[in-house]
Design a protein around this motif. Structure first.
Motif, short mmCIF file in Angstrom:
data_model
loop_
_atom_site.label_atom_id
_atom_site.label_comp_id
_atom_site.label_asym_id
_atom_site.label_seq_id
_atom_site.Cartn_x
_atom_site.Cartn_y
_atom_site.Cartn_z
N VAL A 38 -8.43 -9.45 -7.56
CA VAL A 38 -7.01 -9.78 -7.64
C VAL A 38 -6.24 -8.49 -7.91
CG1 VAL A 38 -7.25 -12.18 -8.36
CG2 VAL A 38 -7.37 -10.39 -10.07
N THR A 39 -5.03 -8.43 -7.38
CA THR A 39 -4.25 -7.20 -7.50
C THR A 39 -2.79 -7.56 -7.80
OG1 THR A 39 -3.78 -7.15 -5.12
CG2 THR A 39 -5.72 -5.92 -5.89
N ASP A 40 -2.06 -6.57 -8.22
CA ASP A 40 -0.62 -6.69 -8.41
C ASP A 40 0.03 -5.47 -7.76
OD1 ASP A 40 1.88 -7.53 -9.23
OD2 ASP A 40 1.68 -6.67 -11.24
N PRO A 41 0.68 -5.60 -6.59
CA PRO A 41 1.06 -6.85 -5.92
C PRO A 41 -0.11 -7.49 -5.17
CG PRO A 41 1.72 -4.96 -4.61
CD PRO A 41 1.19 -4.40 -5.89
N GLU A 42 0.11 -8.75 -4.77
CA GLU A 42 -0.89 -9.49 -4.02
C GLU A 42 -0.18 -10.41 -3.02
OE1 GLU A 42 -4.01 -12.97 -5.01
OE2 GLU A 42 -4.32 -11.16 -6.23
N PRO A 43 -0.61 -10.41 -1.76
CA PRO A 43 -1.66 -9.58 -1.17
C PRO A 43 -1.31 -8.09 -1.27
CG PRO A 43 -1.00 -11.35 0.33
CD PRO A 43 0.00 -11.31 -0.76
N LEU A 44 -2.33 -7.27 -1.34
CA LEU A 44 -2.12 -5.84 -1.45
C LEU A 44 -1.64 -5.31 -0.10
CD1 LEU A 44 -2.48 -3.63 -3.63
CD2 LEU A 44 -4.69 -3.12 -2.56
N PRO A 45 -0.45 -4.71 -0.04
CA PRO A 45 0.09 -4.28 1.27
C PRO A 45 -0.63 -3.06 1.82
CG PRO A 45 1.57 -3.62 -0.50
CD PRO A 45 0.49 -4.45 -1.15
N ALA A 46 -0.59 -2.94 3.12
CA ALA A 46 -1.13 -1.74 3.77
C ALA A 46 -0.41 -0.51 3.23
CB ALA A 46 -0.94 -1.84 5.28
N GLY A 47 -1.16 0.55 3.05
CA GLY A 47 -0.60 1.79 2.54
C GLY A 47 -0.57 1.90 1.03
N HIS A 48 -0.91 0.83 0.33
CA HIS A 48 -0.90 0.91 -1.14
C HIS A 48 -2.02 1.85 -1.60
CE1 HIS A 48 -0.99 -0.25 -5.36
NE2 HIS A 48 0.18 -0.85 -5.17
N PRO A 49 -1.75 2.67 -2.62
CA PRO A 49 -2.77 3.64 -3.05
C PRO A 49 -4.04 3.02 -3.62
CG PRO A 49 -0.84 3.70 -4.50
CD PRO A 49 -0.46 2.88 -3.30
#
Length: 312
Positions: A252-263
Motif C-alpha cells: 500500500v502506498t500514499d498516494p494510491e494508486p501510485l502514479p507513474a513517475g513517482h520516486p
C-alpha cells in the motif's frame, strides 16, 4: 413491502440467504440497482474507493447495517455522522487474514532474499550470486496486533526468528507473549530487523511512520506495509531508502494508486505490490460466508459479528 439488501456479490452465488429480503447486486457502477431508501443492509463494493463506497449512503435513510468486505473501515467511516442513529458498521474480520498474512511473509522473504534483483538478473540473463539476509535469526516487530497481525505471526513461527515483538493500541497478554502498547514503540524499534505494519488507519495511526519512527529503526532494517498507505509518511520514507539506510516492501502506498513517475517506483531497496493483500482465491469463499452469516443473524434479529461502530 419487503426490504432491500444490496450486495457486491450476486445473491444466487451465496447459499442459504434468508428469503425475507429482496437482493440487489451493486458493485459500484454508475446506476443504482434500486431506490437506496429501501435498502436496510448495505454490502459495500470491494476495493472501489471511498467516493464510490459512500455514494449511496446519503440516500439510504432506512439502512441498519453497513458491511464492508475490507478489514479497514476508513473508506466509509467519514459518512457515519450523516446516517440515522443505530446503524451498525461491520468490518470483514475473518476474510483477509490468510491472504494478507501470506503477502506480508512473501514481501518479507522476497525483499530479504533479493528476489527482485534475481528477476532483473533473469531478464538480463545474468547469474547474480551472493549472500543475502535470511529471516532466520532476525528480530521482527509487528505493529498492529489484531487478527491479521496474529495471522502474520502464525506464519512467522516456522522461520526460526530470534524474536517477535507485538504492538497494539493497548497492552494485553497472549499465549505467545505480551502485546505492547503504542507508547512502547520507540523503545522496541531499535531492536527490530523487520518491522511489519498491519495496523488499521485511524487518527492515531495516520502518519505514524514518520521521520522519528524511521530514524529509530536500525541500519539495514526492512519496513513491510500491508496496512494502509497513509500510515507511512512517504516523503520521510523516501529520505531513508534513498540513502540506502533502510529498505521497504509496500503493498500500500500514499498516494494510491501510485502514479507513474513517482520516486517510490525506483527507490533503492524498494519492493512494491499494487494493494493485492486480499486479492486471492481465498477472498470470495470467506466473503460469501461472512455475508450469509450476517444476513442470517440480521433476519433473526440476532447480534451481528464484527461490529466496529454504531451511529448515535
Amino acid at each position: 413491502m419487503s426490504a432491500d439488501v444490496w450486495l457486491p456479490v450476486h445473491a444466487e452465488e451465496i447459499d442459504g440467504l434468508p428469503d425475507r429480503f429482496d437482493y440487489r447486486f451493486w458493485d459500484g457502477g454508475p446506476e443504482f440497482p434500486a431506490d437506496p431508501a429501501r435498502c436496510v443492509f448495505y454490502g459495500v463494493p470491494y476495493m472501489k474507493g471511498p467516493e464510490v463506497s459512500v455514494r449511496p449512503l446519503r440516500e439510504m435513510t432506512a439502512v441498519r447495517v453497513i458491511q464492508t468486505l475490507t478489514a479497514g473501515i476508513d473508506h466509509v467511516q467519514p459518512a457515519l455522522p450523516g446516517l440515522p442513529p443505530g446503524v451498525r458498521l461491520c468490518n470483514a474480520r475473518g476474510v483477509h487474514e490468510a491472504s494478507t498474512a501470506e503477502l506480508a511473509l512473501t514481501l518479507t522473504l522476497a525483499s530479504l532474499r533479493g528476489i527482485p534483483d534475481f528477476i532483473r538478473g533473469q531478464d538480463a540473463e545474468e547469474w547474480r550470486q551472493g549472500f543475502r539476509p535470511a529471516l532466520a535469526d532476525k528480530s521482527v516487530l509487528i505493529v498492529g496486533y489484531g487478527s491479521i497481525g496474529s495471522a502474520i505471526e502464525d506464519r512467522l513461527t516456522p522461520f526460526e526468528c530470534a524474536r517477535v515483538a507485538r504492538i497494539a493500541r493497548s497492552a494485553r497478554t497472549t499465549p505467545r507473549g505480551p502485546v505492547h502498547p503504542l507508547t512502547e514503540l520507540p523503545a522496541l524499534l531499535p531492536d527490530a530487523d523487520v518491522v511489519i505494519l498491519s495496523t488499521p488507519l485511524t487518527d492515531a495511526t495516520r502518519g505514524l511512520v514518520d521521520g522519528g519512527f524511521l530514524s529509530r529503526m536500525k541500519d539495514g532494517a526492512l519496513l513491510v506495509n500491508v496496512s494502509r498507505g497513509a500510515v507511512v509518511d512517504t516523503k520521510a520514507l523516501l529520505t531513508q531508502v534513498e540513502t540506502g539506510r533502510l529498505r521497504a516492501a509496500l503493498d500500500v502506498t500514499d498516494p494510491e494508486p501510485l502514479p507513474a513517475g513517482h520516486p517510490l517506483w525506483h527507490a533503492p531497496g524498494m519492493l512494491i505490490t499494487p494493494h493485492v493483500g486480499g486479492l486471492t482465491s481465498a477472498f470470495l469463499p470467506r466473503a460469501k460466508r461472512l455475508l450469509r452469516e450476517q444476513l442470517v443473524r440480521f433476519a433473526a434479529d440476532e447480534p451481528l459479528v464484527n461490529v466496529v461502530a454504531t451511529t448515535t
